[in-house]
Design an enzyme around this catalytic site. Structure first.
Site, PDB file in Angstrom:
ATOM      1  N   ARG A  81     -19.171 -78.356  -3.348  1.00 34.17           N
ATOM      2  CA  ARG A  81     -20.647 -78.835  -3.099  1.00 34.17           C
ATOM      3  C   ARG A  81     -20.648 -80.170  -3.238  1.00 34.17           C
ATOM      4  O   ARG A  81     -19.959 -80.833  -4.330  1.00 34.17           O
ATOM      5  CB  ARG A  81     -21.816 -77.889  -4.055  1.00 34.17           C
ATOM      6  CG  ARG A  81     -23.126 -78.171  -3.405  1.00 34.17           C
ATOM      7  CD  ARG A  81     -24.106 -77.358  -4.072  1.00 34.17           C
ATOM      8  NE  ARG A  81     -23.644 -75.874  -4.059  1.00 34.17           N
ATOM      9  CZ  ARG A  81     -24.561 -74.987  -4.327  1.00 34.17           C
ATOM     10  NH1 ARG A  81     -25.739 -75.189  -5.059  1.00 34.17           N
ATOM     11  NH2 ARG A  81     -24.112 -73.651  -4.460  1.00 34.17           N
ATOM     12  N   SER A 116     -27.155 -74.297  -0.367  1.00 38.44           N
ATOM     13  CA  SER A 116     -28.190 -73.460  -1.066  1.00 38.44           C
ATOM     14  C   SER A 116     -29.486 -74.189  -1.410  1.00 38.44           C
ATOM     15  O   SER A 116     -30.140 -74.597  -0.344  1.00 38.44           O
ATOM     16  CB  SER A 116     -27.597 -72.829  -2.446  1.00 38.44           C
ATOM     17  OG  SER A 116     -28.653 -72.025  -2.881  1.00 38.44           O
ATOM     18  N   HIS A 117     -29.804 -74.434  -2.676  1.00 37.76           N
ATOM     19  CA  HIS A 117     -31.249 -74.856  -2.894  1.00 37.76           C
ATOM     20  C   HIS A 117     -31.188 -76.446  -2.984  1.00 37.76           C
ATOM     21  O   HIS A 117     -32.111 -77.008  -3.298  1.00 37.76           O
ATOM     22  CB  HIS A 117     -31.693 -74.414  -4.095  1.00 37.76           C
ATOM     23  CG  HIS A 117     -30.812 -74.746  -5.509  1.00 37.76           C
ATOM     24  ND1 HIS A 117     -29.763 -73.751  -5.728  1.00 37.76           N
ATOM     25  CD2 HIS A 117     -31.020 -75.536  -6.307  1.00 37.76           C
ATOM     26  CE1 HIS A 117     -29.158 -74.187  -6.517  1.00 37.76           C
ATOM     27  NE2 HIS A 117     -29.765 -75.388  -7.283  1.00 37.76           N
ATOM     28  N   LYS A 160     -19.197 -71.796   0.663  1.00 34.22           N
ATOM     29  CA  LYS A 160     -19.041 -70.637  -0.268  1.00 34.22           C
ATOM     30  C   LYS A 160     -17.894 -69.972   0.495  1.00 34.22           C
ATOM     31  O   LYS A 160     -18.152 -69.656   1.686  1.00 34.22           O
ATOM     32  CB  LYS A 160     -20.077 -69.823  -0.458  1.00 34.22           C
ATOM     33  CG  LYS A 160     -21.307 -70.511  -1.329  1.00 34.22           C
ATOM     34  CD  LYS A 160     -22.617 -69.845  -1.297  1.00 34.22           C
ATOM     35  CE  LYS A 160     -23.648 -70.258  -2.149  1.00 34.22           C
ATOM     36  NZ  LYS A 160     -24.794 -69.631  -2.380  1.00 34.22           N
ATOM     37  N   ASP A 188     -34.503 -68.709  -1.162  1.00 38.66           N
ATOM     38  CA  ASP A 188     -33.903 -70.199  -1.415  1.00 38.66           C
ATOM     39  C   ASP A 188     -33.330 -70.470   0.039  1.00 38.66           C
ATOM     40  O   ASP A 188     -33.483 -69.720   1.057  1.00 38.66           O
ATOM     41  CB  ASP A 188     -32.687 -70.298  -2.479  1.00 38.66           C
ATOM     42  CG  ASP A 188     -31.747 -69.403  -2.197  1.00 38.66           C
ATOM     43  OD1 ASP A 188     -31.746 -68.543  -1.195  1.00 38.66           O
ATOM     44  OD2 ASP A 188     -30.561 -69.538  -3.024  1.00 38.66           O
ATOM     45  N   ASP A 238     -30.498 -70.709   1.422  1.00 36.33           N
ATOM     46  CA  ASP A 238     -29.337 -70.044   2.303  1.00 36.33           C
ATOM     47  C   ASP A 238     -29.855 -68.611   2.097  1.00 36.33           C
ATOM     48  O   ASP A 238     -28.907 -67.676   2.594  1.00 36.33           O
ATOM     49  CB  ASP A 238     -28.249 -70.205   1.785  1.00 36.33           C
ATOM     50  CG  ASP A 238     -27.617 -69.954   0.291  1.00 36.33           C
ATOM     51  OD1 ASP A 238     -28.826 -69.925  -0.344  1.00 36.33           O
ATOM     52  OD2 ASP A 238     -26.769 -69.568  -0.072  1.00 36.33           O
ATOM     53  N   ASP A 261     -30.055 -66.252  -0.008  1.00 34.34           N
ATOM     54  CA  ASP A 261     -29.207 -65.298  -0.803  1.00 34.34           C
ATOM     55  C   ASP A 261     -29.940 -64.844  -2.198  1.00 34.34           C
ATOM     56  O   ASP A 261     -29.689 -63.848  -2.747  1.00 34.34           O
ATOM     57  CB  ASP A 261     -27.812 -65.637  -1.128  1.00 34.34           C
ATOM     58  CG  ASP A 261     -27.462 -66.836  -1.979  1.00 34.34           C
ATOM     59  OD1 ASP A 261     -28.695 -67.589  -2.312  1.00 34.34           O
ATOM     60  OD2 ASP A 261     -26.321 -66.963  -2.494  1.00 34.34           O
ATOM     61  N   ARG A 262     -31.036 -65.689  -2.507  1.00 40.68           N
ATOM     62  CA  ARG A 262     -31.750 -65.195  -3.612  1.00 40.68           C
ATOM     63  C   ARG A 262     -33.298 -65.096  -3.249  1.00 40.68           C
ATOM     64  O   ARG A 262     -33.671 -65.915  -2.192  1.00 40.68           O
ATOM     65  CB  ARG A 262     -31.893 -66.479  -4.707  1.00 40.68           C
ATOM     66  CG  ARG A 262     -30.549 -66.713  -5.374  1.00 40.68           C
ATOM     67  CD  ARG A 262     -30.634 -67.715  -6.367  1.00 40.68           C
ATOM     68  NE  ARG A 262     -31.106 -68.823  -6.006  1.00 40.68           N
ATOM     69  CZ  ARG A 262     -31.425 -69.840  -6.690  1.00 40.68           C
ATOM     70  NH1 ARG A 262     -32.145 -69.744  -7.821  1.00 40.68           N
ATOM     71  NH2 ARG A 262     -31.690 -71.057  -5.991  1.00 40.68           N
ATOM     72  N   HIS A 312     -30.248 -63.470  -8.214  1.00 37.50           N
ATOM     73  CA  HIS A 312     -29.246 -62.890  -7.511  1.00 37.50           C
ATOM     74  C   HIS A 312     -29.153 -61.584  -7.812  1.00 37.50           C
ATOM     75  O   HIS A 312     -29.036 -61.068  -8.913  1.00 37.50           O
ATOM     76  CB  HIS A 312     -28.065 -63.738  -7.833  1.00 37.50           C
ATOM     77  CG  HIS A 312     -27.644 -65.147  -7.244  1.00 37.50           C
ATOM     78  ND1 HIS A 312     -27.508 -65.316  -6.069  1.00 37.50           N
ATOM     79  CD2 HIS A 312     -27.858 -66.332  -7.852  1.00 37.50           C
ATOM     80  CE1 HIS A 312     -27.246 -66.760  -5.666  1.00 37.50           C
ATOM     81  NE2 HIS A 312     -27.512 -67.320  -6.681  1.00 37.50           N
TER      82      HIS A 312
END
Length: 451
Positions: free
Chosen positions: A14, A100-101, A110, A240, A242, A244-245, A327
């Site tokens: 990242r 992500s965020h 990832k 978020d 992407d 995933d959360r 998560h």
């Protein structure tokens, strides 16, 4: 020779685009990824989020992978858990382009092996970094080919096969996608279910024009909380960037803690898999292991971080795992994290009974928590040692699984260093508000003491 030290993290890559991460690096990582996963002559999956830099980075990675003899299955726009689904469903290594965020100027990758098995510092990421920094050797065989495949319908079908919502009462559901990938996945997943969807910020926009796509920050939940109250919704969901959360909001517009969601989903999964193991990280509520034991399960405590959770799930064959950061990991989803599947479980639990979500969630909330409090420090080890010394008292226990955890009969706290910033992160939980505040203030007075 590129230096990737600033962008290769514990379990992902990242950095700021293009200053730290550009298409040349993405191309080299794609080539190294094929070598480390031994995918030459086979295939890898590539997905991406809605950030402006994602198409170019994903395409460069695919070029690097093809040059090393791997075919590339491009699934296009996807949530991270959709990418994990693709890796499990196709049994192929995979790469997701997302930060992500993080703010819009960031992007990242990832990575996972076939079956959504994580690639972290100890499981391939260090090798990839070394290959890129040393120069990935040329591949002498035939290059791979690129093909596209739309796996969104299959992803939605798989999620719906794991949670039965056919007996749910009709629910009004506000979803804040934060201009992230939930705007792409949620309409397909919820289609045909007894849900009246109230969408917020579903337009894919990686500049995040409405608010940051980080539901951990309370300010980013203000809009969804207000909308839930305004429309009289049964529940709100905030994803978020992407997707995933997921954070859950009750009918009053109040957040439901991720620990309560972890306990609720754990109970449902234990009903399907009696006696199963449930993973929780060391800063989830003490209520989680208590409730898991009460329902016949086996709780296992781990460090913070998805690579640790996934490794422990594999070791113990755990049925489910949850983290304070929202998560949620499922054995039936290749042990990968998926906010959407957790959300479906909460919707099903809510819809199968008549009480509002605030009443339902109260059964899983037993203690008072501080939330995560960050302090900028220049000597994290010294401040942690000072806290340890101050709490060297009768009846108080300490452990060092991940930072410093101090436990007493009616309270506990964890103090740990950030992996990426000069911060100490504090989480406190107690039986009541007064005790929590007293412990919190004592620890912070030591951590933030001028030296």
């Amino acid at each position: 020779m590129p230096d990737l030290s600033s962008i290769v993290k514990a379990y992902d890559i990242r950095g700021v685009v293009p200053d730290q991460l550009d298409e040349g690096i993405a191309r080299a990582v794609g080539a190294a990824f094929v070598r480390v996963t031994e995918a030459a002559g086979q295939a890898v999956v590539v997905g991406r989020d809605m950030r402006p830099s994602s198409p170019g980075l994903a395409a460069a990675f695919a070029e690097g992978a093809c040059a090393q003899g791997a075919d590339v299955v491009d699934i296009g726009l996807a949530s991270t858990d959709q990418l994990y689904f693709a890796s499990g469903h196709l049994d192929l290594p995979a790469a997701m382009f997302t930060a992500s965020h993080n703010p819009a100027r960031y992007n990242g990758m990832k990575l996972c092996r076939a079956g959504a098995s994580p690639v972290g510092a100890d499981s391939g990421l260090a090798q990839i970094r070394a290959l890129v920094e040393d120069g990935v050797p040329r591949y002498d065989g035939a290059p791979g080919a690129l093909r596209t495949e739309d796996l969104l319908p299959a992803y939605a079908k798989h999620l719906r096969s794991l949670v039965d919502l056919t007996h749910s009462r009709p629910l009004t559901v506000v979803v804040d996608a934060a201009n992230g990938m939930a705007g792409h996945t949620v309409p397909v997943v919820l289609e045909g279910l007894p849900v009246q969807l109230v969408p917020m910020y579903f337009e894919l926009d990686g500049t995040f024009p409405n608010h940051e796509a980080n539901p951990l920050e309370p300010a980013n939940l203000l809009d969804v909380r207000a909308k839930v109250r305004a429309v009289g919704a049964d529940i709100g969901l905030a994803f978020d960037g992407d997707a995933d959360r997921v954070f859950v909001i009750d009918e009053r517009g109040e957040p439901v803690t991720p620990s309560a969601v972890t306990a609720l989903v754990a109970v449902r999964e234990l009903a399907r898999h009696p006696g199963g193991t449930v993973i929780h990280n060391l800063i989830t509520s003490r209520a989680v292991p208590e409730i898991v034991r009460e329902h016949g399960g086996v709780p296992v405590r781990t460090r913070v971080g998805h690579s640790y959770i996934k490794a422990e799930m594999a070791r113990t064959d755990a049925i489910f795992g949850g983290e304070h950061s929202a998560h949620y990991y499922f054995r039936d989803f290749w042990r990968a994290d998926t906010g959407m599947l957790a959300a479906l479980h909460v919707l099903a639990a809510l819809g199968e009974q008549a009480e509002p979500l605030s009443v339902l969630a109260a059964d899983y909330s037993r203690y008072v928590a501080s939330g995560e409090l960050n302090s900028t420090v220049h000597d994290a080890a010294g401040r942690t040692a000072a806290v340890r010394a101050a709490f060297d008292r009768p009846g108080v226990e300490t452990d060092d699984l991940d930072g410093l955890t101090v436990t007493a009969p009616d309270w506990w706290f964890n103090l740990r260093s950030s992996n990426t910033e000069p911060l100490l992160r504090l989480n406190v939980e107690a039986a009541d508000e007064t005790t929590m505040q007293a412990v919190r203030d004592e620890v912070l007075s030591i951590v933030r003491k001028e030296t």
